[in-house]
Scaffold this motif. Sequence first.
Motif, PDB file in Angstrom:
ATOM      1  N   THR A 274       0.849  -1.186   0.000  1.00 56.27           N
ATOM      2  CA  THR A 274       0.000   0.000   0.000  1.00 56.27           C
ATOM      3  C   THR A 274       0.889   1.243   0.000  1.00 56.27           C
ATOM      4  N   THR A 275       0.278   2.366  -0.229  1.00 60.39           N
ATOM      5  CA  THR A 275       1.017   3.643  -0.186  1.00 60.39           C
ATOM      6  C   THR A 275       1.656   3.843   1.185  1.00 60.39           C
ATOM      7  N   SER A 276       0.897   3.499   2.222  1.00 65.58           N
ATOM      8  CA  SER A 276       1.408   3.654   3.589  1.00 65.58           C
ATOM      9  C   SER A 276       2.622   2.766   3.831  1.00 65.58           C
ATOM     10  N   LEU A 277       2.544   1.499   3.372  1.00 62.27           N
ATOM     11  CA  LEU A 277       3.677   0.583   3.566  1.00 62.27           C
ATOM     12  C   LEU A 277       4.902   1.042   2.780  1.00 62.27           C
ATOM     13  N   ASN A 278       4.688   1.560   1.577  1.00 58.97           N
ATOM     14  CA  ASN A 278       5.814   2.090   0.799  1.00 58.97           C
ATOM     15  C   ASN A 278       6.521   3.215   1.557  1.00 58.97           C
TER      16      ASN A 278
END
Length: 967
Positions: free
Chosen positions: A234-238
């Motif tokens: 996800t964007t957050s994990l990236n």
Amino acid sequence: MKTKSFFTFLLAISTASICAQALSNEAITTQISTYKNDIRGPYKDIRWFCTDGSIRQPKDPCPENIGPGVQHARYKDAIIALGKSNHIYLGQILAYTEAKEFWDTENNHSRLKQYQLDKYLRTIDEGWILQKGQFYRGSIQSEDEQAWGIEFYKWLLADKERVAKNYFLIRQSLKDIPHAGDDNTSQLMRSQSKVISDAFEPFMDLRVKIHSQPEYVDIQKVKDFKQKNAAKLTTSLNKQLDALVSTMQEFYKPIDATAFLENASLVRKTSIGEKIAAYATTSATDSPKSILINSSDLLLELRTAILNETNPEIKLQLLDISLKVEAILFKNAPKWEPTTINTLLEKICYLGMATAGAGYTETWEWEQLMGPLSKYEAEKMTLGELTAVLENARREVEWSAAMVKATYQDIVTEYTSFEPKAYGFIDDKIRGSIALYLGKAVGDLGDFIAKESSLSNKVLNIQNQSTFRGLNPGYAYGELVVVDGSPDEIEVASDKIYIFQRPPADLKPVAGIGTVAEGNMVSHVQLLARNLGIPNTALSDENLKDLLAYNGQKVFFAVSNKGNVILKLEKDMSADELALFMKKERKEEKIAVPVANIRLDETAILNMRNVDAEDSGKLCGPKAANLGQLKKMFPDNVVEGLVIPFGIFREHMDQAMPGQAVSYWKFLNNMFAEADKMRANNSIEKEVENYQLIQLETLRAAIKIMPLKDSFTSSLEKEFATVFGKDLGAVPVFLRSDTNMEDLKDFTGAGLNLTIFNAVAKEKIIAGIKDVWASPYTERSFKWRQKYLLNPENVFPSILVIPSVDVDYSGVLITKGLSSGNEKDLTIAFSRGAGGAVDGQSAETYLIKNSGGYELLAPAREAYHNTLPVTGGTGKKLATFEKSVLNEQNIEEIRALSETIRKRMPLETKSDYEGAYDVELGFKDQKLWLFQIRPFVENKKALSSAYLESITPKINTNKEIVLFTKL
């Protein structure tokens, strides 16, 4: 529903504020949850705090004529109330805090530790109570926090004794308290990796690598992981992975040692400043090996310099340099890869030195280890000598972990009860320490020795098996129960095998036991396990966590006579191992308690001077009889005493029992008769046991309110005045349960019944007598007797009454080398204060060698110790570890005492006993006091077991190992 819940929460907080009653853990959990979703977190509003004590609105700064002020948030009323009611301080603002209150000496520095724990929770839980409040602008001003930190350390470090007593805590606090020199990048790196793995399970392997064996190459591994899993992220994990890479790059960025003195102008003029300058010159170009060696040397010298320095500002600069040197060492430790035994021993030695320099062990402890660990330049060693090096190195790993636990366990346990994520704090501290690499090097040495000696552990398929260490032999089969937390609320079963962080002091029967915190080898729990052939092993934190995967499975567990450990699943058991547990008549293995010579006709209180070893099991139990014997042998080292014999207990048991149509004694015997009937009718044993426990609970409650005969109480008052020189109620005393079922030839019974500590008031002594009489009928005491004795119904308690001695330190002596197996050596374990070592405290333990000298097996690691106030009861006093408990004079006095006991005890008692003795003793103002002596009972069946003999390798300890041998 949410509105109602929130109203309930507010009502609870309001009530706590008014009444200052402690909030429940559930209420605190609710409070924390509320703060996480509050844009102001734990704060109410922002104000200016002026130097004249006035408080002004945020847009109305302090006027120049009253001096500068600081701006920051105010706490919510509920936060203030929680501090008052529970001593829990959330979201602490340093500029809002008095230095002395923050140091919090009266509460074992709780507020400082809470600040550290709060910071940890914020890194692993998206800000924790400041998940939204971290964006509350102006709530905390970093420059004011920094300025406060500098002033705090100037105040704290000005006291030389305070620094010596709390070196580890103070040094650790510098990583968290802002003071313009702090940096805790390594913790941030571990926290970020944990957050990612919690959200995205495939990252778990990399998280484990970063936590246990961090290396520079991990940066590329994280980048590769991100690329490989791009479609799933996800964007957050990236963003989180990018932040982790950035943190790792910062962490592994070379530290410029030449800048140390640029930022520490006061240090340049000192003698240690010259050593720092020399270190800075070479560290940029040295090999990882040289960097590790030089860093270790400097860390220890820095600690010495800090302890000797008087200027607090210089101390602060030196402590900051010490942390940076540790960071350099931490990064270079995995880069030095020994290829021979002698270079591995050299690495272990210097990592051990660095561990002491960084405060994880005390300097006096390192001095005990330094000699054995410094022999890496020898050409060869025998296998026995190399094993001794391993044992000493392994000890330092254990001691360093115990230092972290002793410092932080109390506050972590408290926080875990309302915030479970706090539990990881101690593990994080240990993994961020030099001891991480010391443990790995020690494991490598253990693996080599295991191959050379065939003394290898076979514990399922978990890693680092060399850290298992068998404490006493035996074998067991049953369900494996792994307890990764407090053992105190666990209801144990006698057919299960338990793995604990620490052994519970009131352990009921179990099939087998393993503990991370061994406690000490002469505690009552360990002596019972040794006596009854219960297999017992020490292991590491990492081992316990690996075993969690097997929790609830049936296993076979064995410890050999040499201490190697076997743990395997039921399906992997051999035919010989299965045969060990075939159904057989238990009575063959039980012990009969002799009652033929018991004298129940003696109903007068006895002066302890008039009893001796011959009266054991006749008039009274062995505690009183043997202490009376010691009084004859060592009259100046044994207190006066009174003995309430078996006959007085038996006489009182003939009284009518309230609510029953029979006497207390008849009720007890009816219970055993009914139990026999149930067995004859094929009732299952669990039903029989439950029936007995219910009946015993009724009996115990009745004994506690039993009326004492007037003739007995008047006699007690008279004998008190005669023997102790003061009236009943004016002398603090111990009431020690002393049954006829203790210290038998094959059953110790150590610690199964009650001791009343330091009772003074007449009514407390009277109640204590009845409590002691009731104690043999507790569930724990009954279960141990029921399991191992043929006639557990024939228990008779006497009571030994002795005046309290508020000893400086106390412990246990075994006149045998438990670790060496040498009958002529001694084992001693001491803790500060009263009641030392017997209850499983982390005690200072020595092997005193018959050949001369001694070996430190473990230092004390208990944060508190017992005191005995003259007003009665027990007090708690903070302990520190910078000095040993025992001194050389004490050790030599114990050595002389043991020689006298060995020679005179058999003669004085006209006994043919040739075994070791278990002695409880203490020191007050350097005077030795003796409190108990009993035979030291081991399980001969376990020691002679054919199976255990078969798994015990024949080791040639004289086999020579050339130290230049390749690994």
